[in-house]
Design an enzyme around this catalytic site. Structure first.
Site, short mmCIF file in Angstrom:
data_model
loop_
_atom_site.label_atom_id
_atom_site.label_comp_id
_atom_site.label_asym_id
_atom_site.label_seq_id
_atom_site.Cartn_x
_atom_site.Cartn_y
_atom_site.Cartn_z
N LEU A 194 0.82 -1.22 0.00
CA LEU A 194 0.00 0.00 0.00
C LEU A 194 0.85 1.27 0.00
O LEU A 194 1.86 1.36 0.69
CB LEU A 194 -0.92 0.00 1.22
CG LEU A 194 -2.11 -0.96 1.14
CD1 LEU A 194 -2.77 -1.11 2.51
CD2 LEU A 194 -3.12 -0.47 0.12
N ILE A 215 -14.11 1.56 4.57
CA ILE A 215 -13.86 0.19 5.06
C ILE A 215 -12.41 -0.15 4.74
O ILE A 215 -11.93 0.13 3.65
CB ILE A 215 -14.74 -0.83 4.31
CG1 ILE A 215 -16.22 -0.50 4.42
CG2 ILE A 215 -14.46 -2.26 4.77
CD1 ILE A 215 -16.85 -0.83 5.74
N ARG A 258 32.21 8.68 2.88
CA ARG A 258 32.25 10.10 3.25
C ARG A 258 33.70 10.60 3.26
O ARG A 258 34.01 11.69 2.84
CB ARG A 258 31.67 10.27 4.65
CG ARG A 258 31.85 11.67 5.18
CD ARG A 258 31.58 11.70 6.68
NE ARG A 258 31.64 13.06 7.17
CZ ARG A 258 32.23 13.40 8.30
NH1 ARG A 258 32.81 12.48 9.05
NH2 ARG A 258 32.24 14.66 8.70
N ASP A 296 28.86 11.70 14.09
CA ASP A 296 27.40 11.59 14.12
C ASP A 296 26.92 10.39 14.93
O ASP A 296 25.76 10.32 15.32
CB ASP A 296 26.83 11.50 12.69
CG ASP A 296 26.65 12.88 12.07
OD1 ASP A 296 26.69 13.87 12.81
OD2 ASP A 296 26.47 12.95 10.84
N HIS A 348 28.18 7.97 2.84
CA HIS A 348 28.45 7.85 4.28
C HIS A 348 28.28 6.37 4.66
O HIS A 348 27.41 6.00 5.43
CB HIS A 348 27.54 8.76 5.09
CG HIS A 348 27.77 10.22 4.79
ND1 HIS A 348 27.61 10.74 3.53
CD2 HIS A 348 28.14 11.25 5.57
CE1 HIS A 348 27.88 12.02 3.55
NE2 HIS A 348 28.23 12.37 4.77
N ASP A 384 -8.36 3.75 1.17
CA ASP A 384 -8.22 4.19 2.57
C ASP A 384 -6.86 3.79 3.12
O ASP A 384 -6.19 4.57 3.81
CB ASP A 384 -9.32 3.54 3.43
CG ASP A 384 -10.71 3.95 2.98
OD1 ASP A 384 -10.95 5.17 2.87
OD2 ASP A 384 -11.54 3.06 2.72
N GLU A 394 12.68 9.71 2.20
CA GLU A 394 13.49 8.75 1.44
C GLU A 394 12.63 7.74 0.68
O GLU A 394 12.90 7.43 -0.49
CB GLU A 394 14.47 8.03 2.38
CG GLU A 394 15.52 8.95 3.03
CD GLU A 394 14.99 9.76 4.21
OE1 GLU A 394 13.84 9.48 4.68
OE2 GLU A 394 15.70 10.67 4.69
C1 TPP Z 1 2.17 -1.92 3.15
C2 TPP Z 1 0.99 -2.81 3.29
N1 TPP Z 1 0.50 -3.07 4.51
C3 TPP Z 1 -0.55 -3.89 4.66
C4 TPP Z 1 -1.14 -4.48 3.58
C5 TPP Z 1 -2.30 -5.45 3.79
N2 TPP Z 1 -3.54 -4.80 3.30
C6 TPP Z 1 -4.00 -5.04 2.08
S1 TPP Z 1 -5.31 -4.08 1.73
C7 TPP Z 1 -5.30 -3.37 3.26
C8 TPP Z 1 -6.29 -2.30 3.61
C9 TPP Z 1 -7.55 -2.39 2.83
O1 TPP Z 1 -8.33 -1.25 2.95
P1 TPP Z 1 -8.49 -0.22 1.74
O2 TPP Z 1 -7.17 0.26 1.35
O3 TPP Z 1 -9.49 0.78 2.20
O4 TPP Z 1 -9.07 -1.11 0.56
P2 TPP Z 1 -10.56 -1.67 0.42
O5 TPP Z 1 -10.66 -2.82 1.36
O6 TPP Z 1 -11.48 -0.57 0.73
O7 TPP Z 1 -10.62 -2.10 -1.01
C10 TPP Z 1 -4.28 -3.89 4.01
C11 TPP Z 1 -4.00 -3.47 5.40
C12 TPP Z 1 -0.60 -4.18 2.32
N3 TPP Z 1 -1.09 -4.72 1.19
N4 TPP Z 1 0.43 -3.32 2.19
MG MG Z 2 -11.44 1.12 1.83
#
Ligand code: TPP
Ligand code: MG
Length: 598
Positions: A46, A113, A456, A396, A388, A81, A338
């Protein structure tokens, strides 16, 4: 959703959809980049996908500044979401708004959701206000209403100097039914799991289909898409015609554009790059970057607020940074972000036509790993510049001193991509001249990402006569080595010069030795066995020195030798003091090797 929409445009057939998530199918659980089928990037982690889109939009702006309207693309992206919650959305939202990317339109599937809860269990922020604060145009609509979507897209296209976020308030699992035929809408359980059993049957029936034969495109839908395909044919024909006219009127530009998009290694006068002996490899990298800035017209370099430390300023001094109204430069000041910077660079690469590089301190490669992994999986030739490179960051202290990072990133050299090649090239050059060679390899590597791990501190040049062209073999014997050595000394980066200093002491005892600079074990192991045997014979005694974890060199040193590495976090002190305290001295090399040979 992506597969089903692409199936309506003929990119997938019904049989392929029915093979969703199965071995060998073109419909894996998360879409994997396949441009000819309409999948422009691999998605799944995500937040990264929409940031690739920001990168693509920047690349499009860069190319439009050079080629004009013919490169007038709009980049469309989706976010959910979960994507909005991911920290990276802060970075990409900020940068897209700050640069006024009006060629970026993002649809937010706001169904309230997420995977395991409703969104109000974890957030109460006002997403519209957040994006507005970043200088986005925000349009909120009923996301299940096609007319509202059409109107919003028109408004987005007409918006200038701002990216657009269309917040589509949608209903999760619209039309879905449970086993008892009650509504299954707006329910977390429908996120990823198949509906199954009677829920599945009831849903198909509710949507007007036949559960016995569900993989069917309704005739009115097929007609709609056929009509649109016809319209698109003529739109595309017009675009091609306009492009051909442009090419006729601008033959030089057209040729340049073609060259940019071929993605081949650019022509660079590598021999013309003059390095100052004894430089830090980050400074040597700056020297190379200055040459690339003038010779590689489609290179874009980014830094996460460290351009004067990671020495990407060598490039910046020959160009200027992007601003909202001006993409004639070739530098992205990414700010302190980053992961965002890495994903933007990948997005630029996915867009094509440009060669992206991005830089920060090596210790902060930790912030970028999820993106590096995606670049490797998608085979995107992004250049990651990490300076570095060891505890010699010095004062550092341990937070800024990479120890385990080299071992981590070198794992990517061992991991094969789906073509069966090392998924990444990782180079840690030993001196200024080797840095030029490392950059050459990076620019010539057009099929996987490359890491350049740079120092560095200043490093003495390797002994005169060293054949630096051998850098391309991943590991090679440097000048001044003896034949039939009693022991082989191996290292990468600045530790090679420490070995050279230690070797002087050992030679006084009549010990014959060979010194191997190994900027990339992955590349070395890709050479034929015969060559490998000439550099590090199987039965030789080998001593390895690394400022990282010993595992960095264990593969090269083997059972017949010993690696002296760092097995703890670093400390804050001037780096010469740390060299003494931690044993990275000629004297310790002498002692360790004597003990090994005893
Ligand atoms: C970095 C990451 N963390 C966790 C997940 C697991 N994951 C897949 S979808 C999701 C959340 C789903 O909610 P949303 O983005 O609102 O999609 P919807 O169910 O509404 O289609 C999660 C936590 C992932 N794919 N990537
Ligand atoms: Mg959603």
């Amino acid at each position: 959703m992506l597969y089903s929409v692409l199936a309506l445009t003929g990119k997938y057939n019904m049989n392929e959809l029915s093979q969703f998530r199965q071995w060998g199918s073109p419909t894996p659980g998360h879409p994997e980049v396949d441009v000819m089928r309409g999948v422009e990037n691999t998605s799944g982690p995500l937040g990264q996908g929409h940031t690739f889109a920001v990168g693509a939009a920047i690349a499009a702006k860069f190319l439009k500044a050079r080629f004009g309207e013919v490169m007038n693309q709009t980049i469309y992206a989706y976010i959910s979401d979960g994507g909005v919650q991911e920290e990276i959305s802060q970075g990409s939202g900020r940068i897209a708004g700050h640069l006024g990317l009006d060629n970026l339109v993002m649809f937010y599937d706001s169904n309230d959701i997420q995977l395991s809860t409703e969104t109000d269990a974890v957030t109460s922020e006002d997403v519209a206000k957040k994006y507005e604060a970043w200088n986005w145009k925000v349009i909120t609509i009923n996301g299940n209403d096609p007319d509202a979507i059409r109107a919003a897209l028109k408004e987005a296209k007409a918006t200038e100097k701002q990216p657009t976020l269309i917040i589509g308030k949608t209903i999760m699992g619209k039309g879905a039914r449970k086993a008892d035929n009650s509504s299954f809408e707006s329910n977390c359980a429908t996120h990823g799991a198949p509906l199954g059993g009677d829920a599945y049957k009831n849903t198909i029936i509710n949507l007007g289909g036949n559960p016995e034969n569900p993989f069917v495109i309704f005739p009115e839908v097929a007609e709609l898409y056929a009509k649109r395909a016809k319209e698109l044919e003529s739109i595309v024909a017009d675009k091609y015609a306009a492009k051909a006219n442009w090419a006729k009127a601008n033959p030089e530009l057209a040729l340049k554009m073609e060259t940019f998009f071929q993605g081949n290694a650019p022509a660079v006068d590598w021999n013309g790059i003059a390095q100052k002996a004894g430089s830090a490899t980050r400074a040597a990298s700056a020297t190379v970057l200055a040459a690339l800035a003038t010779q590689v017209e489609n290179m874009i370099v980014a830094s996460a607020d460290l351009s004067n430390s990671d020495k990407t300023d060598g490039f910046l001094k020959k160009t200027h940074a992007f601003t909202k109204d001006d993409f004639s430069g070739a530098f992205l000041q990414a700010g302190v972000s980053e992961l965002t910077m890495a994903c933007i660079s990948i997005g630029m690469s996915l867009h094509g036509g440009v060669i992206p590089a991005c830089a920060t301190f090596f210790v902060f490669s930790d912030y970028m790993k999820p993106a590096v992994r995606m670049a490797a999986l998608m085979e995107q030739p992004v250049k990651f510049i990490w300076t570095h490179d060891a505890f010699r960051v010095g004062e550092d202290g341990p937070t800024h001193e990479p120890v385990e990072q080299e071992a981590q990133i070198r794992l990517m050299e061992k991991l094969k991509n789906h073509k069966g090649h090392n998924s990444m090239l990782v180079l840690r050059p030993a001196d200024a001249e080797e840095t030029t060679q490392a950059w050459k390899l990076a620019m010539e590597n057009t099929s996987t990402p490359t890491a350049l791990i740079l120092s560095r501190q200043n490093i003495a040049n390797l002994p005169a006569g060293t054949d630096y062209a051998q850098t391309s073999k991943g590991a090679y014997v440097i000048a001044g080595s003896d034949s039939n050595p009693d022991v082989i000394l191996v290292a990468s980066g600045s530790e090679v010069s420490t070995l050279v200093a230690g070797a002087e002491l050992l030679r006084k005892d009549g010990i014959k030795l060979s010194i191997v600079s190994a900027p990339s074990e992955g590349l070395f192991r890709a050479q034929d066995k015969e060559y490998q045997e000439t550099v590090i014979p199987a039965n030789a005694k080998v001593f390895g020195l690394t400022a990282g974890l010993p595992v960095n060199l264990q593969g090269l040193v083997g059972a017949n030798g010993k690696v002296f590495g760092l097995e703890s976090f670093g400390f804050s002190a001037p780096y010469e003091v740390l060299d003494e305290k931690l044993g990275f001295t000629a004297e310790n090399v002498y002692n360790q090797v004597k003990a090994l040979l005893a």
